[in-house]
Motif scaffolding. Structure first.
Motif, PDB file in Angstrom:
ATOM      1  N   ALA A 207       0.826  -1.203   0.000  1.00  0.00           N
ATOM      2  CA  ALA A 207       0.000   0.000   0.000  1.00  0.00           C
ATOM      3  C   ALA A 207       0.862   1.254   0.000  1.00  0.00           C
ATOM      4  N   ASP A 208       0.286   2.323  -0.507  1.00  0.00           N
ATOM      5  CA  ASP A 208       0.897   3.642  -0.424  1.00  0.00           C
ATOM      6  C   ASP A 208       0.607   4.199   0.968  1.00  0.00           C
TER       7      ASP A 208
ATOM      8  N   LYS B 267       0.353   7.066   2.017  1.00  0.00           N
ATOM      9  CA  LYS B 267      -0.559   8.214   2.016  1.00  0.00           C
ATOM     10  C   LYS B 267      -2.000   7.813   2.305  1.00  0.00           C
ATOM     11  N   ILE B 268      -2.405   6.626   1.852  1.00  0.00           N
ATOM     12  CA  ILE B 268      -3.808   6.218   2.026  1.00  0.00           C
ATOM     13  C   ILE B 268      -3.980   5.124   3.080  1.00  0.00           C
TER      14      ILE B 268
ATOM     15  N   LEU C 124      -6.915   5.328   5.559  1.00  0.00           N
ATOM     16  CA  LEU C 124      -8.181   5.027   4.885  1.00  0.00           C
ATOM     17  C   LEU C 124      -8.357   3.521   4.727  1.00  0.00           C
ATOM     18  N   ILE C 125      -7.262   2.829   4.389  1.00  0.00           N
ATOM     19  CA  ILE C 125      -7.315   1.372   4.219  1.00  0.00           C
ATOM     20  C   ILE C 125      -7.603   0.684   5.550  1.00  0.00           C
TER      21      ILE C 125
ATOM     22  N   ILE D 200       1.335  10.177   9.222  1.00  0.00           N
ATOM     23  CA  ILE D 200       0.533   8.976   8.963  1.00  0.00           C
ATOM     24  C   ILE D 200       0.704   7.978  10.101  1.00  0.00           C
TER      25      ILE D 200
END
Length: 216
Positions: free
Chosen positions: A108-109, A111-112, A115-116, A147
């Motif tokens: 995963a990135d 940045k997100i 959200l994940i 993050i």
């Protein structure tokens, strides 16, 4: 309660792990050396008890040196996250080498990631050796921190390595992040010649070992 593994023994185990075969410059892929990783993790557990029986997020895990080491020091669960599939393949091999069942990997990135994961997935401890945020990745070190803090439980703590030149910046940012920030140690990161443009066999980079603790 299990006896804490000695730092030297931990370092010897971490030296057996595979590193990057073809590191990617755009991702600032530098391996966390076994000596530094062992010093970090042993301090985290021996001084603060933030690994044993804790859930751990290894953010930008690379080859999972910090994640594997966390389990060897008693972490109950580790999630390693990285944007690079090849790095995760090396991680998977390292995890299998130690026959660890406590580690999951997520492609995963960063940045997100919040959200994940959603609100139901918070960690006791975050460990990371993020990109230093140089040149094309300016600000990425700060993004990783923000993050990571979002992924902590209410009483969670984050441990990270950052260039000493950014120390004043992170001290200024800490109040807005609602964390207590402390530099636990000043280290010299022995960075070997990794890329073609490196014209020295190795370079010592001054690095701070940080502890960020959420304020209640």
């Amino acid at each position: 309660m299990a006896k804490l593994m000695k730092r030297k023994e931990l370092e010897q185990h971490l030296q057996d792990l595979d590193g990057f075969s073809k590191p990617k410059i755009l991702l600032e892929q530098y391996e966390t050396r076994a000596h530094i990783a062992a010093c970090m993790l042993h301090t985290i557990e021996s001084a603060y008890g933030d690994l044993c029986q804790k859930t751990v997020l290894d953010l930008g895990c690379g080859c999972s040196v910090l994640g594997v080491g966390s389990v060897l020091l008693g972490a109950s669960y580790v999630l390693g996250v990285d944007i690079d599939e090849e790095a995760l393949q090396i991680s998977n091999s390292n995890i299998n080498q130690f026959e660890l069942n406590e580690v999951d990997l997520l492609h995963a990135d960063v940045k997100i990631l919040p959200l994940i994961l959603g609100d139901n997935k918070k960690f006791d401890t975050v460990v990371m050796n993020p990109p230093f945020g140089t040149k094309h990745n300016k600000g990425l070190d700060s993004l990783f921190l923000e993050i990571g803090l979002q992924c902590l439980s209410d009483k969670g703590v984050l441990y990270s390595l950052h260039k000493s030149s950014t120390r004043d910046y992170f001290h200024r940012k800490a109040p807005s992040w609602k964390v207590d920030a402390r530099v636990l140690a000043e280290l010299r990161y022995d960075l070997p010649a990794t890329y073609k443009f490196h014209n020295k066999t190795s370079v010592d980079i001054e690095v701070d070992f940080w502890r960020f603790e959420k304020k209640n």
